[in-house]
Structures are given as structure tokens and as C-alpha cells.
Design a protein around this motif. Structure first.
Motif, PDB file in Angstrom:
ATOM      1  N   GLY A   1       0.777  -1.108  -0.015  1.00 34.44           N
ATOM      2  CA  GLY A   1       0.214   0.060  -0.023  1.00 34.44           C
ATOM      3  C   GLY A   1       0.906   1.277  -0.028  1.00 34.44           C
ATOM      4  O   GLY A   1       2.010   1.197   0.582  1.00 34.44           O
ATOM      5  N   VAL A   2       0.452   2.238  -0.775  1.00 39.33           N
ATOM      6  CA  VAL A   2       1.155   3.511  -0.546  1.00 39.33           C
ATOM      7  C   VAL A   2       0.389   4.725  -0.390  1.00 39.33           C
ATOM      8  O   VAL A   2       0.975   5.360   0.737  1.00 39.33           O
ATOM      9  CB  VAL A   2       1.241   3.773  -2.431  1.00 39.33           C
TER      10      VAL A   2
ATOM     11  N   TYR B   1      -0.406   7.806   4.281  1.00 32.59           N
ATOM     12  CA  TYR B   1       0.614   7.352   3.553  1.00 32.59           C
ATOM     13  C   TYR B   1       1.310   6.387   3.947  1.00 32.59           C
ATOM     14  O   TYR B   1       1.828   6.354   5.385  1.00 32.59           O
ATOM     15  CB  TYR B   1       1.489   8.798   3.109  1.00 32.59           C
ATOM     16  N   ALA B   2       2.132   5.436   3.379  1.00 37.80           N
ATOM     17  CA  ALA B   2       3.130   4.769   3.903  1.00 37.80           C
ATOM     18  C   ALA B   2       4.130   5.709   4.067  1.00 37.80           C
ATOM     19  O   ALA B   2       4.587   6.825   3.375  1.00 37.80           O
ATOM     20  CB  ALA B   2       3.554   3.826   2.651  1.00 37.80           C
ATOM     21  N   ASP B   3       5.165   5.045   5.014  1.00 38.37           N
ATOM     22  CA  ASP B   3       6.525   5.896   5.262  1.00 38.37           C
ATOM     23  C   ASP B   3       7.250   6.207   4.249  1.00 38.37           C
ATOM     24  O   ASP B   3       8.026   7.122   4.301  1.00 38.37           O
ATOM     25  CB  ASP B   3       6.961   5.057   6.506  1.00 38.37           C
ATOM     26  N   SER B   4       7.550   5.180   3.241  1.00 41.96           N
ATOM     27  CA  SER B   4       8.273   5.427   2.211  1.00 41.96           C
ATOM     28  C   SER B   4       7.991   6.368   1.043  1.00 41.96           C
ATOM     29  O   SER B   4       8.889   6.807   0.393  1.00 41.96           O
ATOM     30  CB  SER B   4       8.322   3.977   1.510  1.00 41.96           C
TER      31      SER B   4
ATOM     32  N   CYS C   1      -8.488   5.906   6.705  1.00 43.17           N
ATOM     33  CA  CYS C   1      -8.349   4.812   5.575  1.00 43.17           C
ATOM     34  C   CYS C   1      -7.183   4.120   5.871  1.00 43.17           C
ATOM     35  O   CYS C   1      -6.224   4.706   6.441  1.00 43.17           O
ATOM     36  CB  CYS C   1      -8.489   5.285   4.276  1.00 43.17           C
ATOM     37  N   VAL C   2      -7.077   2.810   5.768  1.00 46.91           N
ATOM     38  CA  VAL C   2      -6.154   1.939   5.890  1.00 46.91           C
ATOM     39  C   VAL C   2      -5.622   1.153   4.594  1.00 46.91           C
ATOM     40  O   VAL C   2      -6.667   0.947   3.790  1.00 46.91           O
ATOM     41  CB  VAL C   2      -6.238   1.170   7.228  1.00 46.91           C
ATOM     42  N   PHE C   3      -4.298   0.681   4.428  1.00 48.49           N
ATOM     43  CA  PHE C   3      -4.156  -0.018   3.130  1.00 48.49           C
ATOM     44  C   PHE C   3      -3.136  -1.271   3.590  1.00 48.49           C
ATOM     45  O   PHE C   3      -2.477  -1.747   2.921  1.00 48.49           O
ATOM     46  CB  PHE C   3      -3.666   0.870   2.173  1.00 48.49           C
TER      47      PHE C   3
END
Length: 132
Positions: free
Chosen positions: A47-48, A60-63, A111-113
């Protein structure tokens, strides 16, 4: 049944930018979390970013935090992923997907991914390649 179609992928040099689009039809996106995922060669799908369209909250993803921005248009028919300062590690096929949620979750949750299995409608994907 929600339909999603991605576009906007391509080849970009390191440090460059791209904006992906996800056209949503078949239902109102207000009933869903809309997420962007990616799968790089030889890696698991990750997930992004995601957005709860009804209230506009994002995650957002940490990356990608600070480099990517997820948004939607006012007509709520398209979700965008603005990607800046791209690096080779961002090379992947990018997918948008929809996760149906309750009204309470949509209005008050984030929201989550973490689990792609929660998302039950997927686009066909668009290739992003970051290379010099």
C-alpha cells in the motif's frame, strides 16, 4: 460494482514527477476508501496511500510520506496520486483499488491499506519506471 481505471504511468528520470489518475465509475466513491498500491518486480504488493473521499482524510506509507500526495477531484470521479522526487525504488506497477466501508468508518475513521484483501475492486494497473 465499482470500476476503476488507472492512467498516467510512464518513464521518468530520478528526481522527476508523475501524476497518476484513477477514474472511478459504477458507484459513488464516498462509500469507499480508495487506495493506491504498487507491486515492484520480485516484491509483494504494498500500500502506498489512501483517501476517504467523503471527508478527504488521507494516509501514507512511510516510504512515500512527503513525496506523494493523494487527492480527488470535486466531482468525486477521479482520484489522483501526485508523485514527486521519484527514485528507482518507486519503479512498479501502480494500482488503485476500493474498500467498501461503513458510514461511521468513512466519516470518523482513517483509511488504511495494510491488508490489500480488504480492497475488493481493482484497476488494471499502470507501469511507472524511474530510470536515467
Amino acid at each position: 460494482q465499482l470500476q476503476l481505471v488507472e492512467s498516467g504511468g510512464g518513464l521518468v528520470q530520478p528526481g522527476g514527477s508523475l501524476r497518476l489518475s484513477c477514474a472511478v465509475s459504477g458507484d459513488t466513491m464516498d462509500y469507499y476508501y480508495i487506495g493506491w498500491f504498487r507491486r515492484a518486480p520480485g516484491k509483494e504488493r504494498e500500500g502506498v496511500a489512501c483517501i476517504s473521499s467523503s471527508v478527504g482524510s488521507t494516509n501514507y506509507a512511510d516510504s512515500v510520506q512527503g513525496r506523494f500526495t493523494i487527492s480527488r477531484d470535486n466531482a468525486k470521479t477521479t482520484v489522483y496520486l501526485q508523485m514527486n522526487n521519484l527514485g528507482p525504488e518507486d519503479t512498479a506497477v501502480y494500482y488503485c483499488a476500493a474498500d467498501p466501508r461503513s458510514t461511521h468508518e468513512l466519516l470518523f475513521g482513517q483509511c488504511v491499506f495494510a491488508d490489500p484483501a480488504d480492497y475488493d475492486a481493482w484497476g488494471q494497473g499502470t507501469q511507472v519506471t524511474v530510470s536515467s
